[in-house]
Design an enzyme around this catalytic site. Sequence first.
Site, PDB file in Angstrom:
ATOM      1  N   ARG A 108       1.003  -1.057  -0.078  1.00  0.00           N
ATOM      2  CA  ARG A 108       0.073  -0.156  -0.040  1.00  0.00           C
ATOM      3  C   ARG A 108       1.065   1.043   0.065  1.00  0.00           C
ATOM      4  O   ARG A 108       1.881   1.175   0.837  1.00  0.00           O
ATOM      5  CB  ARG A 108      -0.840   0.067   1.115  1.00  0.00           C
ATOM      6  CG  ARG A 108      -1.564   1.542   1.430  1.00  0.00           C
ATOM      7  CD  ARG A 108      -2.618   1.294   2.485  1.00  0.00           C
ATOM      8  NE  ARG A 108      -3.940   0.665   1.883  1.00  0.00           N
ATOM      9  CZ  ARG A 108      -5.034   0.732   2.861  1.00  0.00           C
ATOM     10  NH1 ARG A 108      -5.183   1.433   3.510  1.00  0.00           N
ATOM     11  NH2 ARG A 108      -6.133  -0.067   2.105  1.00  0.00           N
ATOM     12  N   HIS A 135      -7.709   0.989  -6.143  1.00  0.00           N
ATOM     13  CA  HIS A 135      -7.702  -0.124  -4.939  1.00  0.00           C
ATOM     14  C   HIS A 135      -8.474  -1.249  -5.489  1.00  0.00           C
ATOM     15  O   HIS A 135      -9.650  -1.415  -5.422  1.00  0.00           O
ATOM     16  CB  HIS A 135      -8.440   0.635  -3.904  1.00  0.00           C
ATOM     17  CG  HIS A 135      -8.349  -0.094  -2.447  1.00  0.00           C
ATOM     18  ND1 HIS A 135      -7.585  -1.103  -2.393  1.00  0.00           N
ATOM     19  CD2 HIS A 135      -8.995   0.123  -1.439  1.00  0.00           C
ATOM     20  CE1 HIS A 135      -7.591  -1.458  -1.154  1.00  0.00           C
ATOM     21  NE2 HIS A 135      -8.452  -0.941  -0.574  1.00  0.00           N
ATOM     22  N   GLN A 138     -10.460  -3.887  -3.300  1.00  0.00           N
ATOM     23  CA  GLN A 138     -11.416  -3.312  -2.711  1.00  0.00           C
ATOM     24  C   GLN A 138     -12.738  -3.653  -3.551  1.00  0.00           C
ATOM     25  O   GLN A 138     -13.954  -4.255  -3.187  1.00  0.00           O
ATOM     26  CB  GLN A 138     -11.425  -1.983  -2.265  1.00  0.00           C
ATOM     27  CG  GLN A 138     -12.714  -1.278  -1.554  1.00  0.00           C
ATOM     28  CD  GLN A 138     -13.267  -1.942  -0.452  1.00  0.00           C
ATOM     29  OE1 GLN A 138     -12.405  -2.008   0.483  1.00  0.00           O
ATOM     30  NE2 GLN A 138     -14.389  -2.495  -0.199  1.00  0.00           N
ATOM     31  N   ASP A 226     -17.458   7.362  -1.027  1.00  0.00           N
ATOM     32  CA  ASP A 226     -16.274   7.019  -0.249  1.00  0.00           C
ATOM     33  C   ASP A 226     -16.020   8.393   0.277  1.00  0.00           C
ATOM     34  O   ASP A 226     -16.618   9.399  -0.106  1.00  0.00           O
ATOM     35  CB  ASP A 226     -14.960   6.551  -1.175  1.00  0.00           C
ATOM     36  CG  ASP A 226     -13.933   6.319  -0.347  1.00  0.00           C
ATOM     37  OD1 ASP A 226     -13.935   6.348   0.729  1.00  0.00           O
ATOM     38  OD2 ASP A 226     -12.823   6.230  -1.018  1.00  0.00           O
ATOM     39  N   CYS A 266     -16.668   1.684   1.110  1.00  0.00           N
ATOM     40  CA  CYS A 266     -15.275   0.670   1.209  1.00  0.00           C
ATOM     41  C   CYS A 266     -14.908   0.876   2.794  1.00  0.00           C
ATOM     42  O   CYS A 266     -14.056   0.119   3.352  1.00  0.00           O
ATOM     43  CB  CYS A 266     -14.419   0.960   0.381  1.00  0.00           C
ATOM     44  SG  CYS A 266     -13.744   2.818   0.574  1.00  0.00           S
ATOM     45  N   ARG A 294     -13.603  -8.907   1.807  1.00  0.00           N
ATOM     46  CA  ARG A 294     -12.175  -8.744   1.370  1.00  0.00           C
ATOM     47  C   ARG A 294     -11.315  -9.992   1.992  1.00  0.00           C
ATOM     48  O   ARG A 294     -10.254 -10.394   1.122  1.00  0.00           O
ATOM     49  CB  ARG A 294     -11.636  -7.641   2.444  1.00  0.00           C
ATOM     50  CG  ARG A 294     -12.269  -6.179   2.078  1.00  0.00           C
ATOM     51  CD  ARG A 294     -11.611  -5.616   0.788  1.00  0.00           C
ATOM     52  NE  ARG A 294     -10.107  -5.321   0.759  1.00  0.00           N
ATOM     53  CZ  ARG A 294      -9.449  -4.485   1.104  1.00  0.00           C
ATOM     54  NH1 ARG A 294     -10.294  -3.547   1.426  1.00  0.00           N
ATOM     55  NH2 ARG A 294      -8.177  -4.344   1.048  1.00  0.00           N
TER      56      ARG A 294
HETATM   57  N1  NVA Z   1     -10.277   7.077  -0.905  1.00  0.00           N
HETATM   58  C1  NVA Z   1      -9.908   6.234   0.525  1.00  0.00           C
HETATM   59  C2  NVA Z   1      -9.989   4.902   0.380  1.00  0.00           C
HETATM   60  C3  NVA Z   1      -9.643   4.245   1.788  1.00  0.00           C
HETATM   61  C4  NVA Z   1      -9.615   2.717   1.668  1.00  0.00           C
HETATM   62  C5  NVA Z   1      -8.286   6.632   0.574  1.00  0.00           C
HETATM   63  O1  NVA Z   1      -7.561   6.506  -0.329  1.00  0.00           O
HETATM   64  O2  NVA Z   1      -7.930   7.085   1.588  1.00  0.00           O
HETATM   65  N1   CP Z   2     -11.272  -0.251   2.722  1.00  0.00           N
HETATM   66  C1   CP Z   2      -9.959  -0.263   3.001  1.00  0.00           C
HETATM   67  O1   CP Z   2      -8.892  -0.568   2.294  1.00  0.00           O
HETATM   68  O2   CP Z   2      -9.787  -0.098   4.380  1.00  0.00           O
HETATM   69  P1   CP Z   2      -8.376   0.297   5.005  1.00  0.00           P
HETATM   70  O3   CP Z   2      -7.695   1.446   4.620  1.00  0.00           O
HETATM   71  O4   CP Z   2      -8.829   0.112   6.398  1.00  0.00           O
HETATM   72  O5   CP Z   2      -7.411  -1.012   4.686  1.00  0.00           O
END
Ligand code: NVA
Ligand code: CP
Length: 307
Positions: A108, A135, A138, A226, A266, A294
């Site tokens: 990540r 992502h 997800q 989101d 998500c 997931r």
């Molecule tokens: N759009 C959000 C998704 C978190 C799972 C982010 O990138 O923070």
């Molecule tokens: N939805 C998701 O990826 O959550 P986290 O940021 O908690 O991993």
Amino acid sequence: MRNFINISDISKKELRIIIDNATVRKKKRTDNSKNAIDADALLDGKILVMIFEKPSTRTRISFDLAVKQLGGKSVTLNPDEIHYGSGNESLPDTAKVLSQYADIIMLRTHVHKKVLDFSKYLNIPIINGLTDLNHPCQIMSDIMTFEELKGPIKNKKITWIGDGNNILHSLIEASVQFGFDLSIACPKGYEPDKKILQWAKKNKSEILITRDALSAAKDSDCIMTDKWISMGDKINKKKKLKALKPYQVNKKIMKVAKKEAIFMHCLPASRGDEVTDDVIDGKQSAVWLEALNRIHVQKSIIEWCLK
Ligand code: NVA
Ligand code: CP
């Protein structure tokens, strides 16, 4: 050996195999304990290394459980505690070293290119666990969840209301690969990435982009949103929050969707901004199942990568 980086890289046929295998694996689990090992113990003797350059709750735990259920082990690295994160070792060298210790990597990170660069120097598969661009894990969980509740997603109408962000980018790619209609309602200046939209158009996808959240939600099978501010968003937050205010998923939005429509997010959520409590906690909400799935979809992704 295969990488799982973008939904658009993988053929329709392979994506369908990943979802169907996840569903079969989930159904086969009869032991209720959360880390009971599946009969085939597919990852016996194998290691997943995870690197998180951004916070995570779901991705971290669901990958850990996925590996446990497959009979393997996971190791989580904090970039502040390893050489590459603090600049003491180059990314290629770290990738080559990790290839000696692990069987698969999950990363990540902020900049999408880093996953691509890492993949060049690894000789084991890499899974994208979220970047600023997309992502995919997800959205694969969301496809599985939709189908578990509503049947095949092909030709269904999915609506995205809110920011044109990384989750939406994977959803756009999925709309092409899984053949569903996608309507997007977002404010000016917060549209999804142009290149991803062009790719979708080239691949004959019908994507509607509008400023009108109610018309986008009309007769929809699923309303998705989101957070308005993503991790690492380097923007004028006040300005962004103001622009997104008319794009809240609330009772009014759910009312114009189909009666049996579901709500997806998500998570993590900023309750009161992009979604109201009554929607996220309501009967139509599928958010907890999305989080649970997931685990199952990632087991299937890991299996696919190691083939
Ligand atoms: N759009 C959000 C998704 C978190 C799972 C982010 O990138 O923070
Ligand atoms: N939805 C998701 O990826 O959550 P986290 O940021 O908690 O991993």
